[in-house]
Design a protein around this motif. Structure first.
Motif, PDB file in Angstrom:
ATOM      1  N   ALA A   1       0.932  -1.156   0.084  1.00 57.30           N
ATOM      2  CA  ALA A   1       0.113  -0.079  -0.044  1.00 57.30           C
ATOM      3  C   ALA A   1       0.798   1.436  -0.106  1.00 57.30           C
ATOM      4  CB  ALA A   1      -0.944  -0.051   1.220  1.00 57.30           C
ATOM      5  N   ALA A   2       2.101   0.916   0.486  1.00 55.91           N
ATOM      6  CA  ALA A   2       2.742   2.411   0.744  1.00 55.91           C
ATOM      7  C   ALA A   2       3.244   2.679  -0.620  1.00 55.91           C
ATOM      8  CB  ALA A   2       3.960   2.211   1.979  1.00 55.91           C
TER       9      ALA A   2
ATOM     10  N   ALA B   1       2.934   5.872  -5.640  1.00 50.54           N
ATOM     11  CA  ALA B   1       3.004   6.008  -7.084  1.00 50.54           C
ATOM     12  C   ALA B   1       1.531   6.856  -7.591  1.00 50.54           C
ATOM     13  CB  ALA B   1       3.226   4.674  -7.774  1.00 50.54           C
ATOM     14  N   SER B   2       0.466   6.337  -6.927  1.00 46.70           N
ATOM     15  CA  SER B   2      -0.815   6.597  -7.739  1.00 46.70           C
ATOM     16  C   SER B   2      -1.508   7.376  -6.548  1.00 46.70           C
ATOM     17  CB  SER B   2      -1.510   5.476  -7.944  1.00 46.70           C
ATOM     18  OG  SER B   2      -0.589   4.633  -8.678  1.00 46.70           O
TER      19      SER B   2
ATOM     20  N   ALA C   1       6.484  13.894   0.333  1.00 48.08           N
ATOM     21  CA  ALA C   1       6.173  13.729  -1.256  1.00 48.08           C
ATOM     22  C   ALA C   1       5.307  12.616  -1.617  1.00 48.08           C
ATOM     23  CB  ALA C   1       7.509  13.789  -2.043  1.00 48.08           C
ATOM     24  N   THR C   2       5.228  11.658  -0.936  1.00 52.84           N
ATOM     25  CA  THR C   2       4.490  10.547  -1.240  1.00 52.84           C
ATOM     26  C   THR C   2       3.202  10.694  -0.510  1.00 52.84           C
ATOM     27  OG1 THR C   2       5.049   9.306   0.919  1.00 52.84           O
ATOM     28  CG2 THR C   2       6.606   9.147  -0.905  1.00 52.84           C
TER      29      THR C   2
ATOM     30  N   LEU D   1       5.050  19.162  -0.730  1.00 55.31           N
ATOM     31  CA  LEU D   1       3.942  18.482  -1.184  1.00 55.31           C
ATOM     32  C   LEU D   1       3.852  18.634  -2.760  1.00 55.31           C
ATOM     33  CD1 LEU D   1       1.716  17.146   0.177  1.00 55.31           C
ATOM     34  CD2 LEU D   1       0.118  19.188   0.173  1.00 55.31           C
ATOM     35  N   PRO D   2       3.395  17.376  -3.338  1.00 61.58           N
ATOM     36  CA  PRO D   2       3.667  17.391  -4.978  1.00 61.58           C
ATOM     37  C   PRO D   2       2.405  18.207  -5.343  1.00 61.58           C
ATOM     38  CG  PRO D   2       3.116  15.269  -4.166  1.00 61.58           C
ATOM     39  CD  PRO D   2       3.519  16.071  -2.973  1.00 61.58           C
ATOM     40  N   VAL D   3       2.533  19.258  -6.129  1.00 61.86           N
ATOM     41  CA  VAL D   3       1.369  19.961  -6.896  1.00 61.86           C
ATOM     42  C   VAL D   3       1.585  20.037  -8.055  1.00 61.86           C
ATOM     43  CG1 VAL D   3       2.387  22.066  -6.026  1.00 61.86           C
ATOM     44  CG2 VAL D   3       0.058  21.958  -7.120  1.00 61.86           C
ATOM     45  N   GLY D   4       0.602  19.318  -9.039  1.00 65.06           N
ATOM     46  CA  GLY D   4       0.827  19.559 -10.360  1.00 65.06           C
ATOM     47  C   GLY D   4       1.849  18.460 -10.878  1.00 65.06           C
ATOM     48  N   ASP D   5       2.764  18.710 -11.824  1.00 59.33           N
ATOM     49  CA  ASP D   5       3.468  17.604 -12.320  1.00 59.33           C
ATOM     50  C   ASP D   5       5.112  17.910 -11.883  1.00 59.33           C
ATOM     51  OD1 ASP D   5       3.656  19.912 -13.870  1.00 59.33           O
ATOM     52  OD2 ASP D   5       3.615  18.832 -15.749  1.00 59.33           O
TER      53      ASP D   5
END
Lengths: 207, 207
Positions: free
Chosen positions: A39-40, A45-46, A117-118, A179-183
DNA sequence: TTGCTAAACGGAACATCGTTCCGTATCGTC
DNA sequence: GACGATACGGAACGATGTTCCGTTTAGCAA
């Protein structure tokens, strides 16, 4: 049936799920571990909205097994979150022992940024009102603030960084940066975190 | 296929969906109206994640009809949003004509709070990255800032409220107050908005 | 070692959801 | 009134979360 003289004070229904008969079966433990690991990876990844089947397939278990251990989807998410918080927090002592204080701090911040980031989609989940998430924010703080506080104090005591940095402020700042935002790739986050770290170093001795 | 000499400057794909051949069929217009109304009600009751079938059932329309007019779910959400922004903004002139400036302002703020209260889950949708939502924030501002600015100016000119209130600040403040979180009813939001309004009145003439 | 039972497993089956497809009905025009 | 473009409805499809249940297995006991 006016009275229940048997088992005085020992209710039949298992109030403590511990010691049902023998502690925990080995295969069950394997399943839980495999699910948490899978799950981690899938969440990283998704995002946390990834299909359940993707997780069970990667873990090599059936759907029934997942729902046996994590009755609700949110239970799995919360468990993974806690698991990763622990792993990240527990990484600090080793770093502190191997590197000098400022370096250990910098490395741990990078590690922490990688953790954040995950977490795509998790902030939305946290605000969904699901009670399973209720304890996560405080768990986050309770584990990370002492860890980061220790690293900061050590580096400040060594005169390598400024002494007025607040652990919570820094956690929030790095979390927002990473924190990932966009790509955008995480290179940007790592650069910004490094910049923050340099900011801490720059103020060494001042004030 | 090295060149496309035909239709110089007139691309075949309909850049303007207007004027396909005759304006718009009456039954199509009815369907769109019914869908917008039904979707607004369902979104208000269950959030923007409500099932599509619930909307089509309430509108008395088949699923195919919905997807004909709103190819993606986000298109419907955006259309409902714009529709309600318009309705809320257009309510201001009538209020300004019927009530004295400060009263009109107070009533419009209540109206605006009611608008926000139906937007559960929308903020998450806005941050989903779907391009259909890209224009919504600016649409929100472009329509509301002039409206609220006009009401504020009139009330300030009449000496009923302070003159240094910023429309955008006030929009954000009321939006934050009225956004439903958890299970609180909207009574709380209305009280807080009234408090804000009293704050504006209190500063009348000052500064 | 062998037998037994509670515990755990796997995956088919079910329910729900978003979306697509297409035969049918309707509108607007000639 | 007839015709063609347009729109309609709802069954069908694929994906997903969740449940159910027959089968397997771990761990204890004789």
């Amino acid at each position: 049936m006016t009275d229940v003289p048997t088992n005085g004070g020992q209710p039949r229904q298992p109030r403590q799920p511990r010691q049902p008969r023998h502690a925990v079966r080995a295969d069950a433990q394997r399943s839980v571990d495999a699910l948490l690991t899978a799950a981690a990876e899938v969440f990283a990844a998704s995002g946390v909205d990834a299909p359940v089947r993707q997780i069970t397939a990667r873990a090599g278990v059936g759907a029934g097994t997942l729902y046996r251990h994590f009755p609700q989807r949110s239970d799995l998410i919360a468990a993974v979150f806690r698991h990763e918080v622990d792993a990240c927090a527990d990484a600090a002592p080793a770093l502190a022992a191997r590197y000098d204080p400022a370096d250990a701090l910098a490395r741990w911040l990078r590690r922490f940024a990688g953790f954040i980031a995950t977490k795509r989609g998790l902030s939305a989940a946290l605000h969904s009102g699901d009670p399973a998430y209720g304890s996560l924010p405080s768990y986050f703080q309770d584990r990370f603030i002492p860890v980061l506080g220790g690293l900061l104090d050590a580096a400040a005591a060594a005169g390598q960084i400024r002494g007025d940095a607040d652990p919570m402020d820094l956690l929030r700042a790095v979390a927002n940066l990473a924190l990932p935002v966009g790509d955008e790739n995480d290179e940007h986050a790592q650069r910004m975190v490094a910049l923050l770290m340099d900011g801490l170093r720059y103020g060494a001795g001042a004030e």
